[in-house]
Design a protein around this motif. Structure first.
Motif, PDB file in Angstrom:
ATOM      1  N   ALA A  45       0.851  -1.198   0.000  1.00 10.81           N
ATOM      2  CA  ALA A  45       0.000   0.000   0.000  1.00 10.81           C
ATOM      3  C   ALA A  45       0.887   1.249   0.000  1.00 10.81           C
ATOM      4  CB  ALA A  45      -0.911  -0.010   1.219  1.00 10.81           C
ATOM      5  N   LEU A  46       1.898   1.228   0.866  1.00 17.52           N
ATOM      6  CA  LEU A  46       2.803   2.387   0.960  1.00 17.52           C
ATOM      7  C   LEU A  46       3.516   2.612  -0.382  1.00 17.52           C
ATOM      8  CD1 LEU A  46       4.286   1.432   4.445  1.00 17.52           C
ATOM      9  CD2 LEU A  46       2.831   3.413   4.003  1.00 17.52           C
ATOM     10  N   PHE A  47       4.024   1.525  -0.937  1.00 18.31           N
ATOM     11  CA  PHE A  47       4.806   1.648  -2.171  1.00 18.31           C
ATOM     12  C   PHE A  47       3.942   2.128  -3.337  1.00 18.31           C
ATOM     13  CE2 PHE A  47       7.302  -0.349  -5.768  1.00 18.31           C
ATOM     14  CZ  PHE A  47       8.285   0.615  -5.747  1.00 18.31           C
ATOM     15  N   ASN A  48       2.737   1.570  -3.462  1.00 16.48           N
ATOM     16  CA  ASN A  48       1.859   1.989  -4.557  1.00 16.48           C
ATOM     17  C   ASN A  48       1.524   3.479  -4.457  1.00 16.48           C
ATOM     18  OD1 ASN A  48       1.854  -0.624  -5.454  1.00 16.48           O
ATOM     19  ND2 ASN A  48      -0.285  -1.052  -4.972  1.00 16.48           N
ATOM     20  N   ALA A  49       1.320   3.958  -3.239  1.00 17.79           N
ATOM     21  CA  ALA A  49       0.996   5.380  -3.068  1.00 17.79           C
ATOM     22  C   ALA A  49       2.170   6.251  -3.509  1.00 17.79           C
ATOM     23  CB  ALA A  49       0.637   5.659  -1.609  1.00 17.79           C
ATOM     24  N   LEU A  50       3.385   5.835  -3.113  1.00 11.76           N
ATOM     25  CA  LEU A  50       4.571   6.622  -3.471  1.00 11.76           C
ATOM     26  C   LEU A  50       4.816   6.559  -4.982  1.00 11.76           C
ATOM     27  CD1 LEU A  50       6.802   5.513  -0.468  1.00 11.76           C
ATOM     28  CD2 LEU A  50       5.809   7.795  -0.819  1.00 11.76           C
ATOM     29  N   LEU A  51       4.666   5.367  -5.539  1.00  9.83           N
ATOM     30  CA  LEU A  51       4.894   5.184  -6.972  1.00  9.83           C
ATOM     31  C   LEU A  51       3.897   6.013  -7.787  1.00  9.83           C
ATOM     32  CD1 LEU A  51       6.879   3.390  -8.520  1.00  9.83           C
ATOM     33  CD2 LEU A  51       5.143   1.607  -8.575  1.00  9.83           C
ATOM     34  N   ALA A  52       2.697   6.114  -7.286  1.00  8.99           N
ATOM     35  CA  ALA A  52       1.648   6.837  -8.022  1.00  8.99           C
ATOM     36  C   ALA A  52       1.837   8.345  -7.970  1.00  8.99           C
ATOM     37  CB  ALA A  52       0.278   6.471  -7.444  1.00  8.99           C
ATOM     38  N   THR A  53       2.597   8.841  -7.010  1.00 10.14           N
ATOM     39  CA  THR A  53       2.578  10.294  -6.777  1.00 10.14           C
ATOM     40  C   THR A  53       3.919  11.010  -6.909  1.00 10.14           C
ATOM     41  OG1 THR A  53       2.834   9.856  -4.410  1.00 10.14           O
ATOM     42  CG2 THR A  53       0.582  10.196  -5.204  1.00 10.14           C
TER      43      THR A  53
END
Ligand code: PLP
Length: 403
Positions: free
Chosen positions: A106-114
Motif C-alpha cells: 500500500a505504501l509503495f503503490n501510493a509513493l509510486l503513483a505520486t
C-alpha cells in the motif's frame, strides 16, 4: 558461464541492509548447528487465531481460489470500512479503500503513483528502513528528520516545520513507531496537524500497522481522525499483520481520497493483480471476529516488555526505556562503543556490536544504523519467556566480556 546483470539506475543507492547481512549469517550459523536466538525480526511468536485459520480453510474448500477484484473482495473492503469506524470513528466509502499484499505494498503503490524526481518525503528517525528505499525506488528523495530521545523519539512540530521545503510531497507519521515504540497521543498528533494545515500541498502517510499493540489500552490514534481537515490528503494505512499475528498472510490496506486510491488500484492491476483470495477471507475473519485477542496479547506483551527491559538494563553498557507500543526495545549501546572484544577487535559501531553479539552470543539483533539512529540496537520481545530469559543471559555475558 554467468551473464552480467545490467541494473537500472533506479537501483543506485539501494543495497542489502546490514540487518539482512546479519540474518544471512545467522542462517549459516543455524545450519552449522548453532542455537541462534532471533531478536531482529518483525514476526510475533503468537499463532494466527484459530478462527482466522478456519476461515481460510473454509474459503479454500468453497473454491475461493480465483483472482479476486483487484482492489480486494467486497467482504474484506467492508470489514476494513467497519474496522476503521470501530477503532477510529473514521468513515470511508468503499471506493476510498484498497486491499494490498501487505501494508508494504500500500505504501509503495501510493509513493509510486505520486512522486516525481526531486519530490521529497519527510521521514522521522528512527524509522522503519523500507520507507527510504521505497521513496528512492519511486524516484523521490527521502528527507530524514531526527527525533530526539528527550522528546520520546517523537517528531516535534518545530522540527517538522523546519524540514518542509517547496518539494515536500509527503510526511510519514507512523504510530506507534517501529522501532522506538513511541506512541503519539491525540495532542501530539494535533501539534503535527497544526503545522500541516499551514501547508495544503503536503500529504500524510499515516502508517498504523502496530495500532493495536499500544499499551495504553486503546488503539493508537491516527491523524485523519484527530484532524478531519487533513483527511482529504491523508492515506491511512494498516493491516492485520501485527495485530492478529498474520505476518505471512500478506494482507494490508489503505484508505484515502478516491482519486489516489484509483491510481493505486491501477498500479496494482498491472503488477500483482491483487492480494491472495484465501488470505483475504482470513483477514475478514480477523477484522470481523471477536477482538478479545488484541487485549489479551497486549497484556502478555507488556509483561514481556517489562521483563526484557529489566534484563537489558542489567547489562553493562546498555540502556532502554520500556516503550508504549510495538514489540521492540530500542536499546542505547553507547556504553559498549570503544570497548574491546575478547578477540581483540574494537566495537566501533552498533553494526560491529550486532556482529559481535551474533558471533559470540548467538543472538541476532537489529543494528540502529539501519533505523536511522546510532549507537542503538533494536531487539524484539515478541518471543517466548524462556527465549527472553536466555537472550538476557547471553547479552549480559557478552557485555561483561568486553574490556
Ligand atoms: C512500520 C511498519 N510499516 C509497515 C510494515 C509492513 O508490514 P506488512 O507489509 O507486513 O503489512 C512494517 C513491517 O514490519 C512496519 O514495521
Amino acid at each position: 558461464m554467468s551473464a552480467t546483470v545490467i541494473l537500472s539506475p533506479r537501483m543506485s543507492g539501494i543495497k542489502p541492509s546490514p540487518a539482512s547481512v546479519l540474518r544471512r549469517r545467522a542462517r549459516e550459523l543455524r545450519a552449522a548447528g548453532r542455537d541462534i536466538i532471533e531478536l531482529s525480526s518483525g514476526n510475533l511468536d503468537f499463532p494466527t487465531p484459530e478462527h482466522v485459520i478456519a476461515a481460510a480453510h473454509q474459503a479454500a474448500l468453497r473454491g475461493e481460489t480465483r483472482y479476486t477484484d483487484v482492489d480486494g473482495t467486497p467482504e474484506l473492503k467492508q470489514a476494513v470500512q467497519a474496522a476503521l469506524r470501530r477503532d477510529h470513528r473514521l468513515d470511508y466509502r468503499l471506493d476510498e479503500i484498497v486491499v494490498t499484499s501487505g501494508s508494504t505494498q500500500a505504501l509503495f503503490n501510493a509513493l509510486l503513483a505520486t512522486l516525481a524526481p526531486g519530490d521529497e518525503v519527510i521521514i522521522p528517525a528512527p524509522y522503519w528502513a523500507p520507507y527510504l528505499d521505497q521513496v528512492r525506488l519511486a524516484g523521490g528523495t527521502p528527507v530524514v528528520v531526527p527525533c530526539a530521545q528527550n522528546n520520546g523519539f517523537k517528531l516535534r512540530a518545530e522540527d517538522l516545520q523546519a524540514t518542509i521545503s517547496p518539494r515536500t510531497r509527503w510526511v510519514v507519521v507512523n504510530n506507534p513507531v517501529n522501532p522506538s515504540g513511541a506512541l503519539y497521543s491525540r495532542e501530539d498528533l494535533s501539534e503535527i496537524a497544526a503545522v500541516l494545515l499551514r501547508h495544503p500541498d503536503i500529504w500524510v502517510l499515516a502508517d498504523g500497522l502496530y495500532e493495536h499493540i499500544a499499551f495504553s489500552g486503546a488503539p493508537a490514534p491516527t491523524l485523519a481522525a484527530v484532524e478531519p481537515r487533513l483527511k482529504p490528503r491523508t492515506l491511512t494505512v494498516s493491516g492485520p499483520a501485527k495485530s492478529y499475528a498474520m505476518m505471512g498472510w500478506r494482507i494490508g490496506y489503505a484508505a484515502g481520497p478516491s482519486a489516489l486510491i484509483r491510481e493505486m488500484i491501477t498500479i496494482q492491476s498491472q503488477t500483482t493483480s491483487g492480494a491472495s483470495s484465501i488470505s483475504q477471507a482470513a483477514a475478514v475473519a480477523a477484522l470481523d471476529g471477536a477482538q478479545d485477542v488484541l487485549a489479551e496479547r497486549a497484556v502478555i506483551l507488556r509483561a514481556r516488555r517489562d521483563r526484557f527491559a529489566e534484563l537489558v538494563n542489567g547489562c553493562a553498557g546498555l540502556s532502554c526505556t520500556p516503550p508504549e507500543g510495538t514489540f521492540y526495545l530500542l536499546v542505547g549501546c553507547a556504553g559498549v562503543i570503544g570497548r574491546r572484544a575478547p578477540d581483540g577487535k574494537v566495537i566501533e559501531t552498533d553494526r560491529d556490536f550486532s556482529a559481535y553479539l551474533l558471533e559470540e552470543a548467538d543472538v541476532v539483533v537489529f543494528p540502529g544504523e539501519d533505523l536511522g539512529l546510532s549507537p542503538y540496537i533494536r531487539v524484539s520481545f515478541a518471543n517466548p519467556p524462556a527465549a527472553i530469559e536466555e537472550a538476557g543471559r547471553r547479552l549480559k555475558r557478552a557485555c561483561e566480556a568486553l574490556q
